[in-house]
Every structure is written in C-alpha cells, then in structure tokens.
Design an enzyme around this catalytic site. Structure first.
Site, PDB file in Angstrom:
ATOM      1  N   SER A   1      46.730  37.871  43.049  1.00  0.00           N
ATOM      2  CA  SER A   1      45.572  37.209  42.212  1.00  0.00           C
ATOM      3  C   SER A   1      44.332  37.393  43.053  1.00  0.00           C
ATOM      4  O   SER A   1      43.651  38.360  43.238  1.00  0.00           O
ATOM      5  CB  SER A   1      46.070  35.638  42.032  1.00  0.00           C
ATOM      6  OG  SER A   1      45.245  34.987  41.182  1.00  0.00           O
TER       7      SER A   1
ATOM      8  N   ASP B   1      21.380  33.792  44.729  1.00  0.00           N
ATOM      9  CA  ASP B   1      21.286  34.788  45.803  1.00  0.00           C
ATOM     10  C   ASP B   1      22.366  35.147  46.395  1.00  0.00           C
ATOM     11  O   ASP B   1      22.705  35.051  47.587  1.00  0.00           O
ATOM     12  CB  ASP B   1      20.326  34.349  46.881  1.00  0.00           C
ATOM     13  CG  ASP B   1      20.872  32.922  47.549  1.00  0.00           C
ATOM     14  OD1 ASP B   1      21.714  32.307  47.010  1.00  0.00           O
ATOM     15  OD2 ASP B   1      20.382  32.609  48.294  1.00  0.00           O
TER      16      ASP B   1
ATOM     17  N   HIS C   1      51.760  36.966  35.676  1.00  0.00           N
ATOM     18  CA  HIS C   1      50.619  36.775  36.697  1.00  0.00           C
ATOM     19  C   HIS C   1      51.705  36.513  38.127  1.00  0.00           C
ATOM     20  O   HIS C   1      50.926  37.209  39.074  1.00  0.00           O
ATOM     21  CB  HIS C   1      49.667  35.621  36.319  1.00  0.00           C
ATOM     22  CG  HIS C   1      48.652  35.598  37.620  1.00  0.00           C
ATOM     23  ND1 HIS C   1      47.680  36.449  37.558  1.00  0.00           N
ATOM     24  CD2 HIS C   1      48.468  34.640  38.501  1.00  0.00           C
ATOM     25  CE1 HIS C   1      46.930  36.234  38.535  1.00  0.00           C
ATOM     26  NE2 HIS C   1      47.243  35.102  39.367  1.00  0.00           N
TER      27      HIS C   1
END
Length: 426
Positions: free
Chosen positions: A144, A354, A407
C-alpha cells in the site's frame, strides 16, 4: 548515530530491536534529530546464517510496522530466505511518534510534519541499511503506502535496492489528489454494490442505524458521539479480504431492546469505535492527502471537495445510504477527540503548496533494479488503471494483475510474495 540493540526470542523467531538517531530534516544533517526504530526478525535456527535482508514498508500513512507475534503469511514466507527488517516509519510506533500528545507543545507542528513523508522515510531506511550492512543493497517489500515509498526509494536511492517488490501500492506519479479521490469514490461505490449484493438485508439495517443516529445523541463506550457521517466511514473495511464479513457481523448485533424502544448495543458501538477512531494512527488522517501532494498545488481537502461530484455519498440527500472509504474529511477533526487538537495542523498542511516532488520520473524511466508489483483489479484503495499507467513508466517493472486478491493480498496469501520473488529472480 546511536544503535541500541536488544535481542529476544519467541514463537520460533529471533528479534533484535534497533534504535537509531537520524536528522529530522535530512537536508540539514547537523540540525535537530529524531529517533527511529526498526525490529530485525530471523527464523530461529537461522540466526547464524549470512542471509540477505528484506525491508518491510508498512501501509499507511501513519501505520506502525507489524509486530511479529505468531508471524503471518507474508512474514513466514519471507523468513525462509531473508532477515526481515520491520521499520516503524517516522511518526509511528517507536519512531518519534506524532500524535495529539507529542505535537501539543510544537508551535511549528505543520512544518515539522512536512518531514514525515515518503522521501524522509526512505532516507531513514538508508541510514538503517548502512548501519546494518554497509553498502550491501537489500530487498524492499512495500504494501500500500509502503509501495508508494518504494517508488520514492527507486527515485532517491536505487543503489540501496537489490529488488523492489510492491503489493497494492503503485500510485499515480503525476496526478493531483483530486484525480486520486475522484477514482476512489467510483471504486467505493462499486464496493458498496458488491457488499449489498452479498448481504442484501444489510441495506435496510444500515438505513435503520443511520436513521436512529440522526434522531438520537448516541455515544460510544469511549464517550464520543457517533454521527451518521462517522457511521458511514465503516466502509473503510471494504478494502480487505474479510471486510464485508466484518461489517456484516457488526451490523447484525446493532440493535437491542432499550427502556424507550430499540437502542444500539454496546458490542456494536464498541466494534464501531474500534474501526472509526484514529487514536492509534492519527497521521493516517493528518497526512493522508499530503502523500499525493507535489507540483506546487495544495490538496485543499480534496476528498471533501470531490464528494460533491458523488451525491450518493451524502446521507442527507435522500438516496440509499452509501458507506465511504479511504477519504479523510475536515469534520473528522471535530468529531474524533484524537484528531481535534490537530485540526489547525491538518488544515495548514491541506493548504500548503511548497511540496517537493516525491518521484524522479527520469530515474524511474531508466530503472535498473529488478522490480515487480501486484496490482489488484478489485483494490478499493489504489486505482488499478493508475497503477498500470505508472508501471508502464518504470523501466523493467513487471506488473502482475490479480482479480482474486484484495488490497491486503500479501497478508492473506503467502503466494503473493512467492510470485513477486519469482518475477524478480536473477
């Protein structure tokens, strides 16, 4: 850099704990430092062998490394050939844990947490690798979010890797968080359909629970209120191999007779709290969208904004109730006491622009590290189309597409790791 070692044995495992000091900001090696923790595990009887090491990068963000009790499927398989290093990613477990308590005294908590993304985790891992085995590269297995970090590893320090193995964790390299969550809502809608196809009677039961929550001030045993929208977040369970059944068996004990009519039972409310509370992994909420942030654009609570495109997830909209999935919302920082003190920090991170790049596209396109990735067609957390597009941009990476695993495939089936090792064998 210190390395305090403690070794102990249990369940056929030999474990050695390592604690190392690393820079908070690796660009400022002489600046403030934090402590990171890694546990090395080897099968009993093999501790004297010169085995190669495999680094396990846990899913998350905000999840500590697995604790090896009776080792699970992937770890038992890995221990046949490797010494396994379980790294608590910074901010989790025993690695400078970041939560409402430790962050309370920090006036710069948001800036501090900008150093807790995959780029810093990879540089921590490199410090650990060099401390344990010098220049010798190791194999990395990323699950993951750990797979996201593995691609960052290939971008920043490929010389440290002998092989890169990824399961359910090939992220988009360039898309904005909006694109990620737009695809996630579609997959979560599909998961809802599959769940109610399996347990059709649960639709009416879920609606009944939601109606009860809308009409009553229901408190979980922890004292926290359970709202309808918080109840909807139980859909996070849909992403794992046992998730449908877990939710079904929770819902079936929802109601008991109360003094004023039907009431929600304590076993149900305790089970809900165990899923929806983020007390044990607050960074999962605080940094969840930041793991996609790069290129000068803020995420700006992407999952919350994109939900407007999917009105079926609005419980007040009048349609059938839909459970949500791996989405973090600003209201969670009002309703979860473990998150409430971190609300301003999370909001500052959501509006930050940023962020540095996490991936080096040129380096990935010329990759020489043997690499393979398991891509799951029914993965609710990571989009398979985005994963395959990413795979096509990494030289030599061999994707293995599975329609039989969810998953958590590598945790449920040792064959997943077996296959990835075969794909990257010399």
């Amino acid at each position: 850099m210190t390395d305090d070692q403690i070794t102990y044995r249990h369940s056929g495992l030999v474990c050695t704990d390592h604690t190392l000091d690393v820079p908070l900001d690796h660009a400022r090696p002489d600046g403030p430092s934090i402590s990171v923790f890694a546990r090395e595990v080897v099968a009993e009887g093999m501790e004297g062998r010169d085995l190669p090491r495999l680094l396990w990068l846990q899913g998350g963000p905000g999840g500590r490394a697995e604790r090896p009790n009776a080792a699970g499927a992937w770890l038992r398989r890995a221990l046949q050939d490797f010494r396994v290093v379980l790294l608590d990613q910074r901010g989790t477990g025993r690695s400078a844990p970041a939560d409402r308590t430790t962050l309370a005294a920090r006036s710069d908590a948001a800036t501090y947490l900008t150093h807790f993304r995959a780029d810093s985790i990879v540089r921590d891992a490199e410090r650990v690798r060099r401390r344990l085995q010098g220049d010798r590269p190791w194999t990395v297995l990323g699950q993951s979010f750990g797979g996201f970090a593995t691609l960052t590893y290939l971008s920043l320090a490929p010389e440290g890797l002998a092989r890169a193995l990824i399961t359910g964790g090939l992220p988009t390299l360039t898309a904005h968080a909006d694109d990620v969550y737009r695809a996630a809502y579609r997959r979560t809608g599909t998961a809802n359909s599959r769940y109610f196809d399996r347990y059709p009677a649960d639709r009416a039961l879920a609606e009944r629970v939601a109606a009860h929550l809308a009409d009553h001030d229901v408190r979980m045993p922890s004292g926290e209120r359970l709202s309808v929208r918080r109840f909807q977040t139980l859909g996070i369970t849909f992403g794992t191999s046992s998730g449908f059944d877990t939710l079904h068996y929770l819902l079936e004990c929802a109601f008991v007779p109360g003094p004023h009519g039907p009431a929600l039972s304590d076993p149900f409310l305790r089970g809900v709290d165990a899923v929806v509370s983020l007390a044990s992994r607050p960074l999962y909420a605080v940094l969840h969208e930041a793991i996609y942030a790069q290129g000068g654009r803020a995420t700006a609570w992407s999952a919350h904004r994109i939900r407007d495109e999917f009105p079926e997830f609005d419980a007040a909209g009048g349609g059938p109730l839909h459970f949500t999935g791996e989405m973090m919302y600003p209201w969670m920082f009002d309703e979860d006491p473990a998150l409430a003190p971190l609300k301003a920090t999370a909001d500052a991170l959501a509006h930050r622009t940023d962020w540095p790049a996490l991936y080096d596209l040129d380096r990935l396109s010329s990759n020489t590290v043997p690499a393979a990735a398991a891509v799951y067609l029914q993965d609710m957390f990571v989009d398979h189309d985005q994963s395959l597009e990413t795979a096509s941009r990494i030289r030599g990476l061999r994707p293995w597409v599975s329609d039989t695993h969810l998953h958590d495939g590598v945790k449920a089936d040792a064959g997943v790791l077996d296959h990835l090792l075969t794909l990257t064998a010399p």
